[in-house]
Every structure is written in C-alpha cells, then in structure tokens.
Design a protein around this motif. Structure first.
Motif, mmCIF file in Angstrom:
data_model
loop_
_atom_site.group_PDB
_atom_site.id
_atom_site.type_symbol
_atom_site.label_atom_id
_atom_site.label_comp_id
_atom_site.label_asym_id
_atom_site.label_seq_id
_atom_site.Cartn_x
_atom_site.Cartn_y
_atom_site.Cartn_z
ATOM 1 N N UNK A 224 -7.955 -6.999 -5.301
ATOM 2 C CA UNK A 224 -7.977 -5.685 -5.925
ATOM 3 C C UNK A 224 -7.260 -4.666 -5.045
ATOM 4 N N UNK A 225 -7.496 -4.736 -3.739
ATOM 5 C CA UNK A 225 -6.836 -3.805 -2.815
ATOM 6 C C UNK A 225 -5.318 -3.940 -2.907
ATOM 7 N N UNK A 226 -4.836 -5.177 -2.983
ATOM 8 C CA UNK A 226 -3.399 -5.387 -3.113
ATOM 9 C C UNK A 226 -2.859 -4.811 -4.405
ATOM 10 N N UNK A 227 -3.591 -5.016 -5.506
ATOM 11 C CA UNK A 227 -3.172 -4.445 -6.791
ATOM 12 C C UNK A 227 -3.093 -2.924 -6.703
ATOM 13 N N UNK A 228 -4.077 -2.317 -6.046
ATOM 14 C CA UNK A 228 -4.119 -0.855 -5.935
ATOM 15 C C UNK A 228 -2.947 -0.337 -5.108
ATOM 16 N N UNK A 229 -2.662 -0.985 -3.977
ATOM 17 C CA UNK A 229 -1.543 -0.542 -3.141
ATOM 18 C C UNK A 229 -0.213 -0.685 -3.881
ATOM 19 N N UNK A 230 -0.087 -1.770 -4.652
ATOM 20 C CA UNK A 230 1.142 -1.938 -5.440
ATOM 21 C C UNK A 230 1.242 -0.867 -6.514
ATOM 22 N N UNK A 231 0.162 -0.638 -7.268
ATOM 23 C CA UNK A 231 0.183 0.359 -8.344
ATOM 24 C C UNK A 231 0.372 1.775 -7.797
ATOM 25 N N UNK A 232 -0.137 2.002 -6.600
ATOM 26 C CA UNK A 232 -0.027 3.335 -5.988
ATOM 27 C C UNK A 232 1.354 3.581 -5.402
ATOM 28 N N UNK A 233 2.147 2.508 -5.259
ATOM 29 C CA UNK A 233 3.462 2.643 -4.653
ATOM 30 C C UNK A 233 3.444 2.751 -3.150
ATOM 31 N N UNK A 234 2.374 2.212 -2.515
ATOM 32 C CA UNK A 234 2.240 2.298 -1.050
ATOM 33 C C UNK A 234 1.898 0.924 -0.453
ATOM 34 N N UNK A 235 2.762 -0.091 -0.667
ATOM 35 C CA UNK A 235 2.484 -1.419 -0.106
ATOM 36 C C UNK A 235 2.588 -1.411 1.416
ATOM 37 N N UNK A 236 1.942 -2.371 2.095
ATOM 38 C CA UNK A 236 2.068 -2.473 3.555
ATOM 39 C C UNK A 236 3.517 -2.671 3.966
ATOM 40 N N UNK A 237 3.855 -2.117 5.121
ATOM 41 C CA UNK A 237 5.236 -2.233 5.628
ATOM 42 C C UNK A 237 5.216 -2.710 7.067
#
Length: 443
Positions: A430-443
């Motif tokens: 779920x956390x990964x889905x949220x970061x992707x949807x928010x446009x803020x993936x880990x870098x």
C-alpha cells in the motif's frame, strides 16, 4: 533488437519461476557457483535480519558510512515502487539506485547462468545483488535479509563483518514458526562462527536468549542493546553510550521513539564491523538519514492536495502487531506535543494479523478507513479488514481507495475544527502504491 528493461526481464522471470518463498540455500549456492561465486568478492558486509526495524537499521548504517565519506552498496527488500530500489550502488559522495540498463544486463546474465533450472525469482534477484556489488568498487555492503535468516538467499555470506539482529516478533508464521523463539532461531541463523554479532532491542526475553545461546555456541563475540550499548532521549537529544564512551547527538530525522534503538544498533554495528566513524559523522548521519514509508511525512504531491487543508499525512509500511505498537507510540508522542484527531487509512495482505495491528491504536484512532491494495493479489478484502478493526474496538468503514478517503475527509471536514492527522499504513505494498500515486517515489 531493442534492449529489454529491467522490469521486462523480471516480468519474464516471474512467468517462468514460482512467486513467493521456498526457503533453501541449495539453489542459490549452485547458481552462485556457476557465476564464479561473486558473493565471495565483496567489501565488508553488514548483514541485517529482524522482524521490524531492519530497513531503518540499513538506512542508519548507510547514513553513518556515507557521512564518513565511504561508498556503500545497499540491498533492501521489498521495493516500494520500482525494483531498482533493492540495489543502491555505492559511489563517492553518496550511492545511487542502480541504472536500468545495468540492472537489466545483470538480470539477463544471472538468468542465463541459471539455465532454466528450478529457482525462485527472489533467489535470482539476490544473485543479481552479489553480481552487481562484486563488479562495482565500494567500501562496504549493507545486506538486508529478505525473510527469516537461516535459509534466506542472502545467508550465503561466510564471514560478515558483523551480523545485526533487530527486534523479533511474530510475523510470517507459516514460514518461520508460531512462537517467538522459533522465529528468533531463524533470524539467529545469520550468525556465523567467530564473526561478531550485534543484538538490537528485543521486546521478548525468549528471543534474546535464543540469539545469545546461538552466539555462544558459535563463539561469536556479541553486543546486546541494554547491556553493552544504550540509547535514550534527554532534552530533545539522543544520548548514546557504549564501551567507547557517551555521545550527545541530535534526535534522528526518522520519527518515532523506536528509532532511537534502531540508530543505536546501527552505530554499534558499524563500529563493530571495524569502521572508525567520527562523532561529527555520526551527528551528521542522524540529521541526513532517510527511509521512505517509515513514519514518512507527506508534505507535497497529488494525494496530499486532496486532503483537508492543514492535515498532517503520514505513511508507514509497518504491518504486524509489533510494528503497530511502535507506530502507535510514535503517534502518542505526536498527540502529546500537538493534539489532532487521528484517522487511519489501512490496507493489509492476508499473511498478517490485522486485529493485532489495530489493537495498538484502540482508544487513539477516531476511525479507520480500510482500502484494497492494488499492487498485490494477496490483499485482505477491505470489508473484511473493516470487520477486523471493529473487532479491535475501533469504528471502521471500507472505502475503495486512498484517494476516495482523502476526498471524503476533505468534503466532510469543518474548517473551524483542528485539521486531522492521517496515518496511511498496514502494508509496504500500500505504501508503494501511495508513493507512486502521489508522484513521490523513492530516489
């Protein structure tokens, strides 16, 4: 012919080999032998196991080493948004996630070496870790266990610079056992004969006892949190102490009191591994450490714009009762400093204990919104998950997505009320889905 991306290579492997875990070292050992044993050509390895906190310990260890000017390879799992997050290649000035073409090439070579023999995708991807890390120079490797320890594919390292075991609690019972002592025995499997081991904070005495007995049997020097090294908060500072003395440090950038113990375990592990880290570098590490989806405050992005004005939005992938307790404690501290009504947006997969997780928030959370997990076919139905929250004593309702929950809260919120505090959690998927949807993936 166009070169395949790393994602395409992995999708091809997922179609050929079983998903999930089949805990054994035979297949990975055979494959590594075919590849020329790259795991034997690594810089000093900090090998990290544990039910909770191993990701944070990896992040602290990386921050400490990089603050000292060292280059560090880091292997973590699972990833949140992109497979590349599992492989951080050490570089002077700070490591970078592996380039797509480099990862795709390594996956292709490892798959070719395997020649179609039975294996799990995680084992192939672990072999990729050793290939990548052996082919790029660095000063250290931080190697996070995937599941368990004893039979995890990472446990082929014969002589780690240090084995670090973080807090152990019940999780993955179908693979590791249904008693904390059994799970501790699996985690203690990363201890190697004569190699030093650091034991982080342990809630369960039975778990610590198993680890100490294993270290004694293997004649491995051992350092134990609360006995050989310590950490506590004093005047909004982190006080760390071991046999080398006492340090007065900034509080870690990662939120939550549990991060004090995680930071202490990493400091002790890095020192035990033989790295001479100055006090100034340790201070810097506390303020620069970064670990997405672990008490991560979301302050910008598409999803944050949907919430009630002024809302605090936090993201944490903790997914078992032990994680629920430490996350709830962190929110209790936030509430003490700045009271706000707390709402949970929760999704979980079906190998977890949702009632145990929710019980940690009983009496604290105003309401739970349960959501499905888009990126996993093992998610608990959001209606069933709402029933688990009700069983734990919290009012709950199922909603179809995080986006819908945030809109629902925004549309119903009285602007004259204190803006809410929102925790999105229960699953790294779920956390990964949220970061992707928010446009803020880990870098």
């Amino acid at each position: 012919m166009a070169l395949k991306t790393a994602g395409q290579e992995i999708e091809r492997l997922l179609g050929l080999h079983p998903k999930g875990f089949d805990l054994s070292l035979e297949r990975i050992t055979r494959l590594l032998d075919t590849l020329g044993n790259p795991h034997l050509r690594l810089p000093p390895v900090i090998h990290i196991a544990g039910t909770n906190g191993k990701g944070s310990a990896s992040a602290f260890s990386r921050a400490l080493l990089e603050a000292a000017g060292l280059s560090v390879h880091v292997h973590t799992s699972p990833h949140l948004v992109n497979w590349h997050e599992r492989y951080r290649i050490g570089e002077p000035g700070g490591g970078k996630l592996v380039r797509d073409d480099v990862l795709a090439d390594a996956i292709s070579r490892v798959a070719e070496a395997n020649a179609g023999r039975p294996i799990t995708v995680f084992e192939i991807l672990t072999a990729v870790t050793f290939v990548l890390f052996s082919e790029h120079p660095a000063d250290a490797v931080i190697l996070e266990v995937g599941l368990g320890g004893r039979f995890d594919a990472t446990n082929v390292i014969p002589k780690p610079a240090v084995s670090l075991i973080m807090p152990v609690s019940l999780d993955h019972q179908s693979y590791l056992g249904d008693r904390v002592e059994l799970i501790a025995a699996e985690k203690a499997g990363i201890i190697k004969r004569g190699c030093p081991v650091v034991i982080g904070f342990q809630e369960h005495d039975a778990a610590r006892k198993v680890m100490l007995e294993t270290a004694e049997r293997l004649r491995s020097p051992v350092s134990v949190y609360g006995q050989d090294f310590f950490a506590h908060e004093e005047h909004r500072r982190l006080i760390y102490q071991d046999e080398a003395g006492l340090m007065d440090l900034p509080l870690p950038r990662l939120a939550g009191r549990h991060q004090l113990g995680n930071a202490a375990a990493a400091i002790k592990a890095v020192r035990t591994a033989g790295f001479d880290i100055s006090d100034r570098a340790i201070e810097k590490a506390m303020t620069t450490v970064d670990w997405p989806a672990r008490m991560q405050r979301l302050t910008q992005g598409r999803l944050t714009e949907l919430a009630p004005p002024g809302a605090e939005i936090w993201l944490d992938g903790g997914h078992n009762p032990g994680a629920g307790v430490v996350i709830a404690e962190a929110f209790a501290e936030l509430e003490e400093r700045a009271p706000r009504p707390l709402f949970l947006i929760t999704g979980m997969i079906n190998t977890k204990d949702p009632v145990g997780y929710f019980k940690a928030f009983a009496g604290m959370a105003k309401h739970v919104f349960t959501v499905p997990i888009r990126s996993s076919d093992a998610g608990i139905g959001h209606e069933e998950l709402a029933a688990a929250a009700l069983e734990a004593g919290i009012s709950a309702e199922p909603v179809h997505s995080v986006e819908n929950v945030l809109k629902l809260l925004r549309d119903s919120w009285d602007p004259s009320d204190t803006p809410p505090r929102i925790l999105i959690g229960g699953s790294l998927y779920l956390a990964g889905d949220v970061l992707a949807d928010n446009g803020t993936p880990p870098a």
